[in-house]
Scaffold this motif. Structure first.
Motif, mmCIF file in Angstrom:
data_model
loop_
_atom_site.group_PDB
_atom_site.id
_atom_site.type_symbol
_atom_site.label_atom_id
_atom_site.label_comp_id
_atom_site.label_asym_id
_atom_site.label_seq_id
_atom_site.Cartn_x
_atom_site.Cartn_y
_atom_site.Cartn_z
ATOM 1 N N THR A 14 0.844 -1.191 0.000
ATOM 2 C CA THR A 14 0.000 0.000 0.000
ATOM 3 C C THR A 14 0.881 1.243 0.000
ATOM 4 O OG1 THR A 14 -1.898 1.023 1.127
ATOM 5 C CG2 THR A 14 -0.172 0.059 2.531
ATOM 6 N N ILE A 15 0.286 2.388 0.248
ATOM 7 C CA ILE A 15 1.008 3.651 0.415
ATOM 8 C C ILE A 15 0.371 4.372 1.592
ATOM 9 C CG2 ILE A 15 1.682 5.847 -0.645
ATOM 10 C CD1 ILE A 15 1.339 4.558 -3.370
ATOM 11 N N ASP A 16 1.175 5.026 2.387
ATOM 12 C CA ASP A 16 0.657 5.861 3.463
ATOM 13 C C ASP A 16 -0.154 6.999 2.834
ATOM 14 O OD1 ASP A 16 0.271 7.764 5.503
ATOM 15 O OD2 ASP A 16 2.132 7.213 6.500
ATOM 16 N N ARG A 17 -1.443 6.987 3.088
ATOM 17 C CA ARG A 17 -2.363 7.935 2.442
ATOM 18 C C ARG A 17 -1.953 9.396 2.647
ATOM 19 N NH1 ARG A 17 -7.942 6.967 4.787
ATOM 20 N NH2 ARG A 17 -7.739 5.006 3.638
ATOM 21 N N ARG A 18 -1.404 9.715 3.804
ATOM 22 C CA ARG A 18 -1.016 11.093 4.085
ATOM 23 C C ARG A 18 0.067 11.557 3.124
ATOM 24 N NH1 ARG A 18 0.598 9.945 10.203
ATOM 25 N NH2 ARG A 18 1.731 8.373 9.001
ATOM 26 N N LEU A 19 0.990 10.670 2.809
ATOM 27 C CA LEU A 19 2.100 11.032 1.942
ATOM 28 C C LEU A 19 1.662 11.224 0.505
ATOM 29 C CD1 LEU A 19 4.862 8.681 3.377
ATOM 30 C CD2 LEU A 19 4.423 11.069 3.932
ATOM 31 N N ILE A 20 0.791 10.336 0.015
ATOM 32 C CA ILE A 20 0.384 10.461 -1.382
ATOM 33 C C ILE A 20 -0.503 11.691 -1.577
ATOM 34 C CG2 ILE A 20 -1.712 9.007 -1.331
ATOM 35 C CD1 ILE A 20 -0.671 7.840 -4.025
ATOM 36 N N ARG A 21 -1.326 12.046 -0.574
ATOM 37 C CA ARG A 21 -2.135 13.255 -0.689
ATOM 38 C C ARG A 21 -1.245 14.488 -0.691
ATOM 39 N NH1 ARG A 21 -5.471 14.585 3.012
ATOM 40 N NH2 ARG A 21 -7.259 15.253 1.782
ATOM 41 N N ARG A 22 -0.196 14.449 0.107
ATOM 42 C CA ARG A 22 0.751 15.568 0.133
ATOM 43 C C ARG A 22 1.462 15.700 -1.211
ATOM 44 N NH1 ARG A 22 4.752 14.384 4.583
ATOM 45 N NH2 ARG A 22 2.797 14.326 5.755
ATOM 46 N N LEU A 23 1.847 14.559 -1.795
ATOM 47 C CA LEU A 23 2.535 14.577 -3.081
ATOM 48 C C LEU A 23 1.623 15.093 -4.187
ATOM 49 C CD1 LEU A 23 5.012 13.876 -4.785
ATOM 50 C CD2 LEU A 23 4.124 11.541 -4.986
ATOM 51 N N VAL A 24 0.351 14.669 -4.164
ATOM 52 C CA VAL A 24 -0.592 15.133 -5.182
ATOM 53 C C VAL A 24 -0.774 16.639 -5.091
ATOM 54 C CG1 VAL A 24 -3.008 15.064 -5.908
ATOM 55 C CG2 VAL A 24 -1.792 12.938 -5.421
ATOM 56 N N ARG A 25 -0.840 17.160 -3.886
ATOM 57 C CA ARG A 25 -0.967 18.617 -3.731
ATOM 58 C C ARG A 25 0.218 19.337 -4.356
ATOM 59 N NH1 ARG A 25 -2.368 17.376 1.760
ATOM 60 N NH2 ARG A 25 -4.619 17.490 2.102
ATOM 61 N N LEU A 26 1.415 18.792 -4.144
ATOM 62 C CA LEU A 26 2.609 19.424 -4.707
ATOM 63 C C LEU A 26 2.597 19.370 -6.228
ATOM 64 C CD1 LEU A 26 5.361 18.057 -2.277
ATOM 65 C CD2 LEU A 26 4.568 20.425 -2.461
ATOM 66 N N VAL A 27 2.246 18.202 -6.780
ATOM 67 C CA VAL A 27 2.274 18.036 -8.232
ATOM 68 C C VAL A 27 1.205 18.883 -8.907
ATOM 69 C CG1 VAL A 27 1.976 16.389 -10.110
ATOM 70 C CG2 VAL A 27 3.295 15.747 -8.099
#
Length: 266
Positions: free
Chosen positions: A156-169
């Motif tokens: 899986t992926i830690d949901r907090r990290l992927i949401r943070r990455l999407v915001r940056l991208v």
């Protein structure tokens, strides 16, 4: 001598193994464990540039790419179950529509034949929600119980990290115009559920070669794909951004995330 384990990594489509756990597979193989890669479908309904899709050849391309990826990661064996890729929207007779007993049958046989110590599947959400990914979770959980496989881990992926990455991208106009952080409110796994955070930075070169093997999935006629975006990262940034992988172990109470996927077996 440290005990060697056999792990079966069960995935829905070619390239899923690279994106979610390529570093872990490379690390385990390098440490002397037996890594078996099992893939439910050939990914024939996946997106790709028209040059790969012509004459119905996408499945053949993706089978070849899977073999190249597995070699880059050091996998000992690749097993393709040959179920029909459900696509999205879902085909009526795709892998995701099968009864769990039918979807799990070849995996049960493989786990028993390999005397597998561990099985990796996906989280209940199927990561980002693809129906074939959700079926991997359901069928994999069922198969492990029937085969008596002692250790089950959800890649899986830690949901907090992927949401943070999407915001940056998405802050960069035109990169991912159709994606927002809110799309991941229920995707992957919450950080509080994570049991393992595996350091794979030392294996980033193998992981990158695995990404590169899946050339069709980095191609598109109408916009950037996830693989192509990640492969544009400089090697040092690729290692930093993709240097850890996450798991949820069935039956383990979350605490400080572990770096050893086989900790419960030692």
């Amino acid at each position: 001598m440290a005990r060697r384990f056999t792990l079966v990594a069960f995935h829905a489509h070619p390239d899923d193994e690279a994106l979610l756990m390529g570093g872990t597979l490379a690390r385990l193989a390098a440490e002397g464990h037996r890594v078996v890669l099992a893939v439910a479908t050939d990914g024939e309904a996946g997106a790709a540039a028209s040059s790969y899709r012509s004459a119905g050849r996408l499945a053949a391309h993706r089978r070849d790419e899977l073999e190249q990826s597995a070699a880059a990661l050091g996998c000992a064996r690749v097993v393709r179950f040959g179920f029909k890729d459900s696509g999205w929207p879902t085909a009526d007779d795709g892998f995701s529509t099968l009864a769990v007993e039918d979807a799990a049958a070849p995996l049960i046989e493989l786990l028993r034949a390999e005397r597998a110590d561990a099985l990796t599947i996906y989280d209940p959400a199927g990561g980002y929600g693809h129906p074939d990914h959700r079926q991997v979770h359901t069928a994999g959980t069922y198969a492990a119980a029937r085969a008596g496989t002692p250790l089950v881990l959800e890649a899986t992926i830690d949901r907090r990290l992927i949401r943070r990455l999407v915001r940056l991208v998405t802050a960069v106009p035109g990169v991912l115009p159709a994606v927002s952080a809110a799309d991941y409110d229920h995707a992957y796994s919450p950080g509080t559920a994570i049991t393992h955070r595996v350091d794979v930075r030392a294996y980033s070169a193998s992981k990158r070669r695995s990404f590169e093997a899946h050339a069709s999935q980095a191609s598109s006629d109408d916009g950037a794909r996830t693989l192509s975006l990640l492969l544009k990262l400089p090697r040092w940034l690729f290692r930093l951004v993709l240097g850890h992988e996450w798991y949820v172990e069935h039956g383990r109470t979350p605490g400080v995330p572990l770096d050893d996927v086989f900790a419960s077996l030692r």
